[in-house]
Design a protein around this motif. Structure first.
Motif, PDB file in Angstrom:
ATOM      1  N   MET A  17      44.195  33.611  35.953  1.00 54.81           N
ATOM      2  CA  MET A  17      43.027  32.850  36.380  1.00 54.81           C
ATOM      3  C   MET A  17      41.797  33.278  35.590  1.00 54.81           C
ATOM      4  SD  MET A  17      43.756  32.840  40.512  1.00 54.81           S
ATOM      5  CE  MET A  17      43.169  31.158  40.781  1.00 54.81           C
ATOM      6  N   ALA A  18      40.794  32.407  35.566  1.00 60.07           N
ATOM      7  CA  ALA A  18      39.555  32.713  34.846  1.00 60.07           C
ATOM      8  C   ALA A  18      38.369  32.263  35.672  1.00 60.07           C
ATOM      9  CB  ALA A  18      39.528  32.039  33.486  1.00 60.07           C
ATOM     10  N   ASN A  19      37.313  33.076  35.621  1.00 54.37           N
ATOM     11  CA  ASN A  19      36.062  32.759  36.295  1.00 54.37           C
ATOM     12  C   ASN A  19      34.922  33.305  35.454  1.00 54.37           C
ATOM     13  OD1 ASN A  19      34.486  31.638  38.260  1.00 54.37           O
ATOM     14  ND2 ASN A  19      34.717  33.322  39.705  1.00 54.37           N
ATOM     15  N   ASP A  20      34.032  32.416  34.997  1.00 54.79           N
ATOM     16  CA  ASP A  20      32.922  32.839  34.126  1.00 54.79           C
ATOM     17  C   ASP A  20      33.442  33.602  32.909  1.00 54.79           C
ATOM     18  OD1 ASP A  20      31.041  31.692  35.812  1.00 54.79           O
ATOM     19  OD2 ASP A  20      30.900  33.513  37.034  1.00 54.79           O
ATOM     20  N   ASP A  21      34.494  33.087  32.276  1.00 56.37           N
ATOM     21  CA  ASP A  21      35.106  33.672  31.076  1.00 56.37           C
ATOM     22  C   ASP A  21      35.751  35.032  31.316  1.00 56.37           C
ATOM     23  OD1 ASP A  21      34.444  31.522  29.422  1.00 56.37           O
ATOM     24  OD2 ASP A  21      32.428  32.320  29.077  1.00 56.37           O
ATOM     25  N   HIS A  22      35.863  35.438  32.555  1.00 51.63           N
ATOM     26  CA  HIS A  22      36.587  36.671  32.879  1.00 51.63           C
ATOM     27  C   HIS A  22      37.984  36.293  33.357  1.00 51.63           C
ATOM     28  CE1 HIS A  22      37.727  40.516  34.510  1.00 51.63           C
ATOM     29  NE2 HIS A  22      37.888  39.970  35.712  1.00 51.63           N
ATOM     30  N   TRP A  23      39.001  36.825  32.660  1.00 54.44           N
ATOM     31  CA  TRP A  23      40.388  36.506  32.985  1.00 54.44           C
ATOM     32  C   TRP A  23      40.996  37.613  33.847  1.00 54.44           C
ATOM     33  CZ3 TRP A  23      42.958  32.006  31.803  1.00 54.44           C
ATOM     34  CH2 TRP A  23      42.294  31.135  30.931  1.00 54.44           C
ATOM     35  N   PHE A  24      41.799  37.192  34.799  1.00 54.79           N
ATOM     36  CA  PHE A  24      42.467  38.162  35.665  1.00 54.79           C
ATOM     37  C   PHE A  24      43.776  37.553  36.175  1.00 54.79           C
ATOM     38  CE2 PHE A  24      39.640  35.614  38.253  1.00 54.79           C
ATOM     39  CZ  PHE A  24      40.385  35.298  39.388  1.00 54.79           C
ATOM     40  N   THR A  25      44.690  38.431  36.580  1.00 54.80           N
ATOM     41  CA  THR A  25      45.912  37.964  37.226  1.00 54.80           C
ATOM     42  C   THR A  25      45.731  38.083  38.734  1.00 54.80           C
ATOM     43  OG1 THR A  25      46.966  40.152  37.141  1.00 54.80           O
ATOM     44  CG2 THR A  25      47.365  38.638  35.289  1.00 54.80           C
ATOM     45  N   TYR A  26      46.374  37.166  39.428  1.00 52.21           N
ATOM     46  CA  TYR A  26      46.289  37.150  40.889  1.00 52.21           C
ATOM     47  C   TYR A  26      47.693  37.068  41.456  1.00 52.21           C
ATOM     48  CZ  TYR A  26      45.298  35.593  45.641  1.00 52.21           C
ATOM     49  OH  TYR A  26      45.246  35.493  47.011  1.00 52.21           O
ATOM     50  N   ASN A  27      48.050  38.051  42.288  1.00 53.40           N
ATOM     51  CA  ASN A  27      49.354  38.074  42.929  1.00 53.40           C
ATOM     52  C   ASN A  27      49.277  37.269  44.220  1.00 53.40           C
ATOM     53  OD1 ASN A  27      51.590  39.000  44.701  1.00 53.40           O
ATOM     54  ND2 ASN A  27      52.058  40.309  42.949  1.00 53.40           N
ATOM     55  N   MET A  28      49.988  36.163  44.264  1.00 57.30           N
ATOM     56  CA  MET A  28      49.898  35.272  45.418  1.00 57.30           C
ATOM     57  C   MET A  28      50.472  35.888  46.684  1.00 57.30           C
ATOM     58  SD  MET A  28      50.687  31.536  43.691  1.00 57.30           S
ATOM     59  CE  MET A  28      52.151  32.066  42.773  1.00 57.30           C
ATOM     60  N   ALA A  29      51.416  36.812  46.549  1.00 58.96           N
ATOM     61  CA  ALA A  29      52.022  37.439  47.724  1.00 58.96           C
ATOM     62  C   ALA A  29      51.118  38.508  48.328  1.00 58.96           C
ATOM     63  CB  ALA A  29      53.378  38.039  47.352  1.00 58.96           C
ATOM     64  N   THR A  30      50.497  39.326  47.465  1.00 60.15           N
ATOM     65  CA  THR A  30      49.697  40.454  47.964  1.00 60.15           C
ATOM     66  C   THR A  30      48.206  40.169  47.976  1.00 60.15           C
ATOM     67  OG1 THR A  30      49.464  41.440  45.756  1.00 60.15           O
ATOM     68  CG2 THR A  30      51.431  42.034  47.035  1.00 60.15           C
ATOM     69  N   GLY A  31      47.765  39.165  47.217  1.00 59.38           N
ATOM     70  CA  GLY A  31      46.340  38.884  47.109  1.00 59.38           C
ATOM     71  C   GLY A  31      45.604  39.813  46.154  1.00 59.38           C
ATOM     72  N   LYS A  32      46.334  40.674  45.410  1.00 57.58           N
ATOM     73  CA  LYS A  32      45.692  41.640  44.512  1.00 57.58           C
ATOM     74  C   LYS A  32      45.386  41.017  43.151  1.00 57.58           C
ATOM     75  CE  LYS A  32      47.685  45.815  46.569  1.00 57.58           C
ATOM     76  NZ  LYS A  32      48.511  47.035  46.338  1.00 57.58           N
ATOM     77  N   LYS A  33      44.263  41.454  42.590  1.00 60.56           N
ATOM     78  CA  LYS A  33      43.834  41.005  41.272  1.00 60.56           C
ATOM     79  C   LYS A  33      43.898  42.157  40.284  1.00 60.56           C
ATOM     80  CE  LYS A  33      40.440  37.818  43.274  1.00 60.56           C
ATOM     81  NZ  LYS A  33      38.998  37.464  43.332  1.00 60.56           N
ATOM     82  N   LYS A  34      44.190  41.837  39.041  1.00 54.91           N
ATOM     83  CA  LYS A  34      44.132  42.814  37.954  1.00 54.91           C
ATOM     84  C   LYS A  34      43.441  42.158  36.765  1.00 54.91           C
ATOM     85  CE  LYS A  34      48.337  45.410  39.125  1.00 54.91           C
ATOM     86  NZ  LYS A  34      49.670  45.852  38.621  1.00 54.91           N
ATOM     87  N   SER A  35      42.572  42.920  36.109  1.00 59.85           N
ATOM     88  CA  SER A  35      41.896  42.367  34.943  1.00 59.85           C
ATOM     89  C   SER A  35      42.912  42.119  33.838  1.00 59.85           C
ATOM     90  CB  SER A  35      40.792  43.309  34.461  1.00 59.85           C
ATOM     91  OG  SER A  35      41.345  44.553  34.051  1.00 59.85           O
ATOM     92  N   TYR A  36      42.583  41.197  32.959  1.00 60.58           N
ATOM     93  CA  TYR A  36      43.514  40.763  31.919  1.00 60.58           C
ATOM     94  C   TYR A  36      42.728  40.547  30.632  1.00 60.58           C
ATOM     95  CZ  TYR A  36      46.776  37.656  29.459  1.00 60.58           C
ATOM     96  OH  TYR A  36      47.613  37.075  28.543  1.00 60.58           O
TER      97      TYR A  36
END
Length: 300
Positions: free
Chosen positions: A272-291
């Motif tokens: 996913m991306a927001n304001d040119d910041h990319w991150f991964t989102y785990n749909m099961a846990t709700g956790k985000k990690k920068s990418y």
């Protein structure tokens, strides 16, 4: 030794060049030769060379301009064209009511399409498109305003125009069997045998639909569907601010994630991306990690 190697390389390059077809001009007309043998006689006002496989060329006559509106100025010549093979045989299209045609429009992307595609020709007759292979075997016979290739090798997307000038998309297989009906503004083919058909802009109170690859409708939603996996439906909301709703089809749980764009990544993760910041989102846990774009992941 080096000189000998260079000589061999140059020889092979030269032989390869000699085997290529070449356009040539005789007087004011154009044709095509191969090894000094004339394949297509110089009969045409303009001609485009064979594709890399030597299957098809496009040879055109300048058409007499027709302007029924004196307020519109014609900007350039138009052409009537024939698709030809090396035997000089023409592509002939037969439409659904049995009419035949061998003269095609020189559309904006016609040359690029047939020269770069290894298998197929999208031939235009007036405002209609037809699909054939490069052996001139016809694949579609019905009238479509556009034909697109998809990421799935067995599916093509096509468009029709209604009497009210609305453009509707549908999905066909290579036997012209209708997989998804012509009811939608966009269609996405996803992994796990999932197809998403979007109804945005084609009618009031229309739903987005989910199909399998056999064309069976699996589910429908009032909210816009952006992506689907085996266990999740990812809705995109555009107003008042862009965000996503992640819906778990098994638990019926919904999670909201603010992002401007999303795509399938790995397993149960979205990229996913927001304001040119990319991150991964785990749909099961709700956790985000920068990418980052080097495919390195760090804990956020």
């Amino acid at each position: 030794m080096l000189k000998r190697i260079l000589y061999i390389v140059i020889l092979f390059v030269s032989l390869d060049a000699l085997c290529q077809t070449q356009t040539f001009k005789d007087g004011k007309k154009w044709g095509i030769k191969e090894n000094e043998k004339t394949l297509i006689a110089p009969f045409y006002d303009t001609i485009f060379n064979f594709d890399a496989a030597g299957k098809v060329c496009l040879a055109c006559h300048k058409a007499k301009p027709v302007n029924n509106n004196r307020f519109i100025k014609l900007t350039g010549p138009t052409y009537n064209c024939n698709y030809l093979n090396k035997k000089g045989e023409r592509l002939i299209i037969t439409n659904a009511i049995g009419d035949t045609a061998s003269v095609f429009a020189l559309g904006k992307n016609a040359v690029k399409q047939y020269q770069e595609d290894p298998k197929y020709i999208i031939a235009g007759i007036k405002d209609k498109k037809y699909l054939t292979d490069k052996n001139f075997k016809q694949i579609t016979a019905k009238d479509y305003t556009e034909i697109y290739f998809t990421d799935h090798p067995e599916f093509i997307m096509a468009e029709i125009k209604t009497e009210g000038n609305m453009i509707l998309k549908g999905l066909l297989d290579l036997n012209e069997k209708e997989i998804i009906p012509f009811l939608y503004s966009n269609i996405k083919i996803l992994p796990d045998s999932i197809i998403v058909a979007c109804s945005a802009g084609v009618g009031v109170n229309r739903e987005d639909d989910i199909y399998n690859y056999a064309g069976k409708k699996l589910d429908s939603y009032r909210r816009h569907i952006d992506l689907v996996t085996k266990d999740y439906v990812i809705h995109k909301i555009f107003e008042p601010k862009e965000y996503y709703i992640i819906y778990n089809t098994k638990t019926k749980e919904e999670k909201m994630v603010y992002a401007e764009q999303a795509q399938l990544y790995e397993g149960e993760e979205l990229l996913m991306a927001n304001d040119d910041h990319w991150f991964t989102y785990n749909m099961a846990t709700g956790k985000k990690k920068s990418y980052d774009h080097k495919h390195k992941k760090e804990n956020k």
